[in-house]
Design an enzyme around this catalytic site. Structure first.
Site, PDB file in Angstrom:
ATOM      1  CG  HIS A  48      -1.672  -1.255   1.448  1.00  0.00           C
ATOM      2  ND1 HIS A  48      -2.853  -1.572   0.822  1.00  0.00           N
ATOM      3  CD2 HIS A  48      -1.348  -2.332   2.203  1.00  0.00           C
ATOM      4  CE1 HIS A  48      -3.250  -2.784   1.201  1.00  0.00           C
ATOM      5  NE2 HIS A  48      -2.336  -3.268   2.033  1.00  0.00           N
TER       6      HIS A  48
ATOM      7  CB  SER B 249      14.459  22.741 -14.613  1.00  0.00           C
ATOM      8  OG  SER B 249      13.693  23.929 -14.703  1.00  0.00           O
TER       9      SER B 249
ATOM     10  CE  LYS C 252      12.802  19.727 -10.446  1.00  0.00           C
ATOM     11  NZ  LYS C 252      11.609  20.186 -11.164  1.00  0.00           N
TER      12      LYS C 252
ATOM     13  CD  GLU D  41       9.649  12.772 -15.228  1.00  0.00           C
ATOM     14  OE1 GLU D  41       8.787  13.415 -14.648  1.00  0.00           O
ATOM     15  OE2 GLU D  41      10.650  13.303 -15.750  1.00  0.00           O
TER      16      GLU D  41
END
Ligand code: ARG
Length: 494
Positions: A183, A304, A310, A317
């Site tokens: 979970h 970024s 970043k 992704e």
């Protein structure tokens, strides 16, 4: 329709095609990719019709050489493109070669028409004999089988490389520990290697799914004709053998309209895509500051343009995103096939691009995943400290009591109370004083603390497939042995 490039079927027509429709229905803009397969299948067919005395030995020789010259044209295009633009990557060069070939033959309806036109340029009127005893319906079925077979072999090789990378990472992780989750809540400690071996299991199943699909599809449609079988008594085993198929297909209606092999491939690819996506999702999470379990390799991350601090997990992704294409292709193919009456229907032309996309997507994914996996750097100390906070030893603690004769249901209740006590005091179980534990149950003794240490918590899972240190070491060496014994892709089935 211009005179110098008649269609393969123009005899019964008196009116030209609507120009827009003509362009719209062409498959050559994408099926040019089947050129190597079309050439190989045509050469195999040439041998078959020569054995039936349709071609003399000299004509056969000429035909084979002409087809080879047509086939070589693709590599010449590729060569010319890399000479002018350096070494383009696979996708760029595929697109460029395709654009060049397609522009070179605006009149070609599909790959079969293209090869016939080009072969005519090479060997003159003899080229028109090649179509004796065959139909485009069996040709496209054969070309696609050959394409899928190659794509499966490439996938098997890619899977082996990724498996090897995962095994290396599992090995170098040694006895490092991390929390496991159910979970997405901390559950019990596991070895990092145990977690990685979960992916090894998934990929081993993927390997077997692709291998099964390959075995099932490896039959040759040539000789099936348009629908009812060739109109000549051809020896179908000649082409089947020449193309490395196990045998000719047993039913002409099925063979010309069957695309199960494409569906099998796309579905196996979807399942692999799901595994890739789960791996990618976990790495994306573990690379967050909140988890901090892994340092993303800079070589596989991007920055970024707005936020200077970043380091973004683009690889994971995109890998997660690409699995959507694989699932989409499998769904498209299933939907395409489900309502088709026997046998060939032009709808089937729509399935090709799905398969090309699946093959390209898998090739791309498996080209980056092994290197990415190898360069992952875990923050073992953070993983271990996460494995030591949040009462991950509660199950081991309940097991301690049940080993003392307390029924497990009761033991569970007592440890639940101990956890509640710990939560109120801000202490882990191993920091609770013995006296307070004994107030909950007389079965607690000094040996409780050793029984719930991190190592003891791991090692009490001493079953096949469990995370006890010795079991994981054994599982790793067994997985290494199994992976090393996987057949090399091309030799897999011969
Ligand atoms: N381009 C066609 C396809 O991909 C080849 C087969 C055409 N057959 C036909 N009967 N029109 O399906």
């Amino acid at each position: 329709m211009s005179n110098e490039s008649p269609k393969m079927w123009s005899g019964r027509f008196r009116e030209p095609l609507d120009r827009t429709f003509e362009q719209w229905q062409r498959s050559f803009p994408f099926d040019w990719r089947l050129l190597p397969q079309e050439v190989a299948a045509s050469q195999a067919h040439a041998h078959t019709i020569a054995a039936a005395s349709i071609l003399t030995p000299e004509e056969l020789e000429k035909m084979l050489r002409g087809l080879e010259a047509v086939g070589l044209r693709t590599s010449n295009w590729a060569h010319r493109i890399s000479a002018t633009s350096g070494e383009p990557d696979y996708e760029t060069s595929t697109q460029q070669v395709g654009a060049a070939i397609v522009a070179s033959a605006p009149q070609a309806e599909d790959i079969h028409h293209y090869v016939e036109l080009e072969l005519t340029r090479e060997v003159g009127g003899l080229a028109l004999k090649l179509h004796t005893g065959r139909s485009r319906n069996e040709q496209i079925a054969t070309d696609m089988r050959l394409f899928v077979r190659d794509a499966i072999d490439a996938t098997l090789a890619g899977l082996q490389a990724w498996l090897a990378a995962l095994l290396t990472l599992a090995e170098t992780s040694g006895t490092a520990v991390m929390p496991s989750y159910t979970h997405l809540q901390r559950a019990e400690p596991v070895l990092v290697a145990h977690w990685l071996l979960a992916y090894v299991s998934m990929l081993e199943r993927d390997f077997s799914r692709f291998t099964d699909a390959r075995t099932r599809m490896n039959f040759c449609p040539l000789g099936s004709g348009a629908v009812a079988g060739a109109t000549l008594a051809l020896d179908r085993s000649i082409a089947a053998k020449a193309l490395g198929f196990t045998a000719p297909t047993p039913n002409s209606m099925d063979a010309t309209s069957d695309r199960d092999f494409m569906l099998d491939f796309a579905q196996a690819a979807s399942t692999l895509g799901i595994h890739i996506s789960r791996f990618a999702e976990e790495l994306t999470l573990y690379a967050t500051a909140e988890f901090g379990f892994v340092d993303l390799p800079e070589a596989y991350s991007t920055g970024s343009s707005a936020m200077p601090q970043k380091k973004n997990p683009d690889l994971t992704e995109l890998a997660r995103g690409k699995s959507a294409r694989l699932l989409g292709a499998a769904t498209s193919l299933a939907t395409l096939i489900k309502g088709l009456p026997l046998a060939y229907n032009k709808d089937l032309q729509e399935g090709q691009e799905q398969i090309f996309d699946v093959a390209d997507t898998l090739r791309g994914l498996l080209s980056v995943l092994p290197g990415f996996t190898r360069s992952l750097k875990f923050r073992f100390e953070r993983m271990e400290s996460a494995a030591q906070t949040g009462y991950l030893n509660a199950m081991a603690a309940a097991t301690y009591l049940s080993n003392k004769g307390v029924p497990f249901r009761k033991a569970h209740e007592i440890i639940g109370n101990a956890v509640r006590l710990g939560l109120d005091k801000g202490l882990e179980l191993n920091a609770l004083p013995l006296a307070e534990l004994q107030a909950l149950s007389e079965h607690f003794a000094e040996d409780f603390y050793a029984a719930i240490s991190l190592r003891a918590t791991l090692d009490c899972h001493d079953v096949t497939g469990g995370t006890a240190t010795s079991r994981v070491a054994q599982a790793l060496s067994e997985a290494k042995r199994r992976v090393a014994a996987l057949p090399p892709a091309e030799a897999a089935h011969g």
